[in-house]
Design an enzyme around this catalytic site. Structure first.
Site, PDB file in Angstrom:
ATOM      1  N   ARG A  90      52.869  47.709  30.261  1.00  0.00           N
ATOM      2  CA  ARG A  90      53.916  48.712  30.277  1.00  0.00           C
ATOM      3  C   ARG A  90      53.547  49.782  31.301  1.00  0.00           C
ATOM      4  O   ARG A  90      52.365  50.127  31.420  1.00  0.00           O
ATOM      5  CB  ARG A  90      53.922  49.328  28.879  1.00  0.00           C
ATOM      6  CG  ARG A  90      55.154  49.949  28.395  1.00  0.00           C
ATOM      7  CD  ARG A  90      55.058  50.114  26.895  1.00  0.00           C
ATOM      8  NE  ARG A  90      55.416  48.888  26.217  1.00  0.00           N
ATOM      9  CZ  ARG A  90      56.672  48.472  26.050  1.00  0.00           C
ATOM     10  NH1 ARG A  90      57.672  49.211  26.478  1.00  0.00           N
ATOM     11  NH2 ARG A  90      56.927  47.333  25.447  1.00  0.00           N
ATOM     12  N   HIS A 108      43.224  45.024  37.150  1.00  0.00           N
ATOM     13  CA  HIS A 108      44.265  44.071  37.561  1.00  0.00           C
ATOM     14  C   HIS A 108      43.595  42.835  38.183  1.00  0.00           C
ATOM     15  O   HIS A 108      42.674  42.973  38.992  1.00  0.00           O
ATOM     16  CB  HIS A 108      45.197  44.740  38.574  1.00  0.00           C
ATOM     17  CG  HIS A 108      46.332  43.859  38.966  1.00  0.00           C
ATOM     18  ND1 HIS A 108      47.412  43.626  38.125  1.00  0.00           N
ATOM     19  CD2 HIS A 108      46.541  43.121  40.069  1.00  0.00           C
ATOM     20  CE1 HIS A 108      48.232  42.773  38.717  1.00  0.00           C
ATOM     21  NE2 HIS A 108      47.734  42.459  39.897  1.00  0.00           N
TER      22      HIS A 108
END
Ligand code: GRF
Length: 192
Positions: A90, A108
């Site tokens: 989110r 990431h």
């Protein structure tokens, strides 16, 4: 410095961070898990570890601002000073960002700026390139866009399966994240 981890999924990074904290490789206690997906496996892992959980479904709030205000209230009550996103699916809004300037980081599974967003490992694998990797960065309002703190590359071996690449990338995440958080926390303590 008290940490909160935000996660939505499996929680392998949560687990790695918890282990690092238990082994004193991370000198900040993990005080809270925030999860936006009731039933996510990470919640079970936090409960087993004895870490307090805050599981809120964003759909039961009338707006993102209200959802984030509810989280913020608990973060302030618990005097959380640093937020670690570990598979939190989110975008963070201004309500939380404003309270944690340079005190919120994300991991990431690509060498950013390549392959931001969802399915980063798969996209790199399908692109037929020779290397991908892991990036840890400060969080800003964008999708995987804040200033980079650490990167480690992972070679894509000839003929390897996507599953094998995924496993090797996660292994890098699990050692790079605690190490980088510890470095950032130490620097932050130095300038406080
Ligand atoms: C990790 O690959 C992380 O880089 C990405 O989401 C995944 C979370 O995995 N942001 P897990 O839930 O920690 O196993």
């Amino acid at each position: 410095m008290k940490l909160a981890i935000f996660a939505s999924g499996t929680g392998s990074n949560f687990e790695a961070l918890y282990q690092a904290s238990s082994a004193d490789e991370l000198s900040a206690p993990i005080e809270l898990l925030v999860c936006d997906r009731p039933g996510a496996r990470v919640v079970e892992k936090a409960e087993k570890a004895g870490v307090q959980t805050l599981v809120l479904n964003p759909k039961s709030f009338s707006s993102k601002v209200d959802y984030e205000k509810a989280i913020l209230q608990v973060l302030l009550e618990k005097e959380i000073e640093f937020i670690v996103l570990a598979g939190y699916m989110r975008l963070i809004g201004p309500t939380l960002l404003e309270h944690f300037p340079k005190r919120m980081i994300n991991i990431h599974p690509s060498l950013l700026p390549a392959f931001p967003g969802l399915h980063a490992i798969e996209k790199a694998y399908e692109a037929g390139i020779e290397e991908t990797g892991v990036t840890i960065h400060f969080v800003d309002e964008g999708m995987d866009t804040g200033p980079v703190l650490a990167q480690e590359s992972v070679a894509i071996r000839e003929g390897e399966t996507l599953e094998s690449l995924e496993a090797r990338i996660h292994a890098v995440e699990h050692h790079l994240y605690p190490k980088t958080i510890e470095k950032v926390i130490k620097e932050w303590r130095g300038v406080k």
